[in-house]
Design a protein around this motif. Structure first.
Motif, mmCIF file in Angstrom:
data_model
loop_
_atom_site.group_PDB
_atom_site.id
_atom_site.type_symbol
_atom_site.label_atom_id
_atom_site.label_comp_id
_atom_site.label_asym_id
_atom_site.label_seq_id
_atom_site.Cartn_x
_atom_site.Cartn_y
_atom_site.Cartn_z
ATOM 1 N N ILE A 7 0.850 -1.189 0.000
ATOM 2 C CA ILE A 7 0.000 0.000 0.000
ATOM 3 C C ILE A 7 0.886 1.240 0.000
ATOM 4 C CG2 ILE A 7 -1.853 1.262 1.139
ATOM 5 C CD1 ILE A 7 -2.744 -1.520 0.380
ATOM 6 N N GLY A 16 -7.568 10.567 2.738
ATOM 7 C CA GLY A 16 -6.834 9.329 2.522
ATOM 8 C C GLY A 16 -7.696 8.085 2.602
ATOM 9 N N THR A 17 -7.544 7.220 1.601
ATOM 10 C CA THR A 17 -8.304 5.967 1.555
ATOM 11 C C THR A 17 -7.426 4.754 1.826
ATOM 12 O OG1 THR A 17 -7.959 5.858 -0.840
ATOM 13 C CG2 THR A 17 -10.002 6.879 -0.075
ATOM 14 N N GLY A 18 -6.115 4.959 2.015
ATOM 15 C CA GLY A 18 -5.174 3.859 2.167
ATOM 16 C C GLY A 18 -5.562 2.815 3.198
ATOM 17 N N ILE A 21 -8.475 0.719 1.932
ATOM 18 C CA ILE A 21 -8.048 -0.161 0.844
ATOM 19 C C ILE A 21 -7.289 -1.354 1.415
ATOM 20 C CG2 ILE A 21 -6.473 -0.326 -1.137
ATOM 21 C CD1 ILE A 21 -7.294 2.563 -1.825
ATOM 22 N N ALA A 77 -1.118 -0.954 -4.412
ATOM 23 C CA ALA A 77 -2.288 -0.087 -4.298
ATOM 24 C C ALA A 77 -1.798 1.324 -3.971
ATOM 25 C CB ALA A 77 -3.225 -0.592 -3.210
ATOM 26 N N SER A 79 -2.450 5.128 -3.015
ATOM 27 C CA SER A 79 -3.406 6.053 -2.418
ATOM 28 C C SER A 79 -2.706 7.320 -1.934
ATOM 29 C CB SER A 79 -4.135 5.374 -1.253
ATOM 30 O OG SER A 79 -5.139 6.213 -0.735
ATOM 31 N N SER A 80 -1.573 7.620 -2.558
ATOM 32 C CA SER A 80 -0.810 8.827 -2.229
ATOM 33 C C SER A 80 -1.373 10.016 -3.005
ATOM 34 C CB SER A 80 0.662 8.594 -2.586
ATOM 35 O OG SER A 80 0.788 8.238 -3.961
ATOM 36 N N HIS A 85 1.568 9.963 -8.268
ATOM 37 C CA HIS A 85 1.103 8.706 -8.862
ATOM 38 C C HIS A 85 1.991 8.208 -9.987
ATOM 39 C CE1 HIS A 85 -3.392 8.942 -7.450
ATOM 40 N NE2 HIS A 85 -2.530 8.985 -6.452
ATOM 41 N N CYS A 101 -5.200 1.963 -8.359
ATOM 42 C CA CYS A 101 -4.770 3.351 -8.152
ATOM 43 C C CYS A 101 -5.933 4.259 -7.800
ATOM 44 C CB CYS A 101 -4.082 3.857 -9.430
ATOM 45 S SG CYS A 101 -3.329 5.486 -9.269
ATOM 46 N N GLU A 102 -5.704 5.097 -6.790
ATOM 47 C CA GLU A 102 -6.697 6.097 -6.438
ATOM 48 C C GLU A 102 -6.807 7.127 -7.560
ATOM 49 O OE1 GLU A 102 -9.585 6.899 -5.125
ATOM 50 O OE2 GLU A 102 -8.796 5.919 -3.339
ATOM 51 N N ASN A 142 -9.647 3.347 -8.758
ATOM 52 C CA ASN A 142 -10.620 3.081 -7.703
ATOM 53 C C ASN A 142 -11.861 3.951 -7.921
ATOM 54 O OD1 ASN A 142 -11.966 2.383 -5.373
ATOM 55 N ND2 ASN A 142 -10.746 3.729 -4.062
#
Length: 321
Positions: A7, A16-18, A21, A77, A79-80, A85, A101-102, A142
Motif C-alpha cells: 500500500i 486518505g483511503t489507504g 483499501i 495499491a 493512495s498517495s 502517482h 490506483c486512487e 478506484n
C-alpha cells in the motif's frame, strides 16, 4: 492464488483511503505485506494503526523500490497524492505488479495552463496503458460510484437503463477547495458517464469559477456527446469537512442521495420515498480488480486514457477560460 499487496500512501490525512483499501484487500484474503509513506514516522504510524484496528501485520517503508527488493509483491495499491502517482505507477508496472490506483490516474505538480498540458497527460496515460500491456499487468482506478447503479435501478424500476439519458447530475463535497475540487471529484463523474453511456466528447463547458475565490461552491455544466446521443451534465461541488460527506446523483431527474450509517460505514441510497442498502462499493471495486487479474483481462483504456483527457479538458476550460 493469494495476492501479496503493498500500500502506497497508507495514512488517513485529508481524504486518505489507504487504510480502507488495506482493510478491504485483507478482507478479500490478500496478504498486505508492506506500506510506503513519505516519512519513517508516518509509515510506522500506519503499520501500528493497521495492526491495532484491523489486525493486519505488515512492514513500513519509505520507498517502493525497497519494498520490491525485499518482498514478492503482486499488487501495488496507490493512495498517495495525485502528483506522486506517475512515478509509483511506472515503478510498479516495470516490476510486473498489478496496480489499483486512487483517482485521478496522475496529475502534474504545476498548474495546468495550456492544451499542451492536456496533451502531455493524455500521452502519459497512453504510455502507462502500453506499459501495462507489455508487462501483462492490470491497472485499475478506484472508481466506486458505478457499483451503486444496480441499487439506483432497484429504487427506480420504472427507469430503464436502455432509455436515452438526456441529463446527468452529481452533487459532491470534497475536503479540498478551489480548482482542486475539480481534480478530486471529476473522475467520479466520468466513471458514471462511461458506465451509463460509454465514452464521448465534451463541449459547451460553463462554470461559475472565480480565480481568486477559493471558498466558492462550484457549478460546472457541459454537453457529453456519445454513441447513444447527447447528455447534459451538471456537477455541483461544495467543499466540506463533515464526515460522512454528503453526495448524490440524478439520472434524467431521478435523484438518489447517499446515506452512510456510522460506525460500521453501512452505505445506502435514498430516493424521495425509499431507501436501499448498497454493497460496499470499495469492496466491489477491489473484487472487480482481483477478478480482472485472475481472468488475465486487460486494463480499461476508456477509464484510464479518456478519463485522464476529459478531466484535464474540464479543468483547463474552467480555470483558463
Amino acid at each position: 492464488m493469494t495476492l501479496n499487496v503493498a500500500i502506497v500512501g497508507p495514512g488517513r490525512s485529508k481524504q486518505g483511503t489507504g487504510p480502507f483499501i488495506a482493510r478491504t484487500f485483507d478482507k478479500l484474503d490478500c496478504n498486505v505485506q508492506a506500506v510506503v509513506s513519505s516519512t519513517a514516522k508516518s509509515a510506522n504510524a500506519a503499520v501500528e494503526m493497521l495492526k491495532s484496528e484491523y489486525a493486519i501485520a505488515c512492514e513500513a517503508y519509505q520507498s517502493l523500490d525497497d519494498v520490491l527488493m525485499h518482498h514478492e509483491v503482486d499488487v501495488v495499491a496507490i493512495s498517495s497524492p495525485a502528483e506522486s502517482h506517475l512515478e509509483y505507477l511506472q515503478t510498479a508496472i516495470d516490476a510486473g505488479c498489478h496496480v489499483f490506483c486512487e483517482k485521478p490516474l496522475s496529475w502534474p505538480a504545476e498548474k495546468m495552463t495550456s492544451v499542451k498540458d492536456v496533451d502531455l497527460l493524455t500521452h502519459q496515460a497512453n504510455q502507462l496503458v502500453k506499459q501495462c500491456n507489455d508487462n501483462a499487468v492490470v491497472l485499475q482506478l478506484n472508481t466506486q460510484w458505478p457499483f451503486t447503479l444496480p441499487t439506483f435501478f432497484e429504487l427506480y424500476p420504472e427507469f430503464k437503463q436502455q432509455n436515452a439519458i438526456s441529463h446527468f447530475s452529481m452533487w459532491l463535497a470534497p475536503q479540498s477547495d478551489g480548482d482542486t475540487m475539480i481534480v478530486d471529484t471529476f473522475s467520479h463523474v466520468f466513471s458514471m458517464l462511461y458506465a451509463l453511456v460509454g465514452t464521448g466528447k465534451i463541449s459547451n463547458i460553463e462554470s461559475n469559477f472565480q480565480l481568486r475565490n477559493e471558498s466558492q461552491d462550484l457549478k460546472i455544466e457541459f454537453q457529453f456527446l456519445h454513441a447513444r446521443g447527447d447528455t447534459h451534465v451538471c456537477v455541483s461541488l461544495c467543499s466540506s469537512d463533515t464526515f460522512p460527506k454528503p453526495a448524490a446523483y440524478a439520472i434524467n431527474g431521478h435523484r438518489v442521495d447517499r446515506h452512510v450509517e456510522l460506525p460500521n460505514y453501512l452505505i445506502s441510497l435514498r430516493s424521495s420515498d425509499k431507501q436501499m442498502p448498497v454493497v460496499d462499493p470499495l469492496e466491489s471495486s477491489i473484487k472487480n480488480f482481483i477478478g480482472s487479474i485472475h481472468s488475465k483481462a486487460t486494463s480499461d483504456e476508456v477509464a484510464l486514457i479518456d478519463g485522464t483527457t476529459h478531466l484535464a479538458q474540464i479543468y483547463l476550460a474552467v480555470t483558463q477560460p
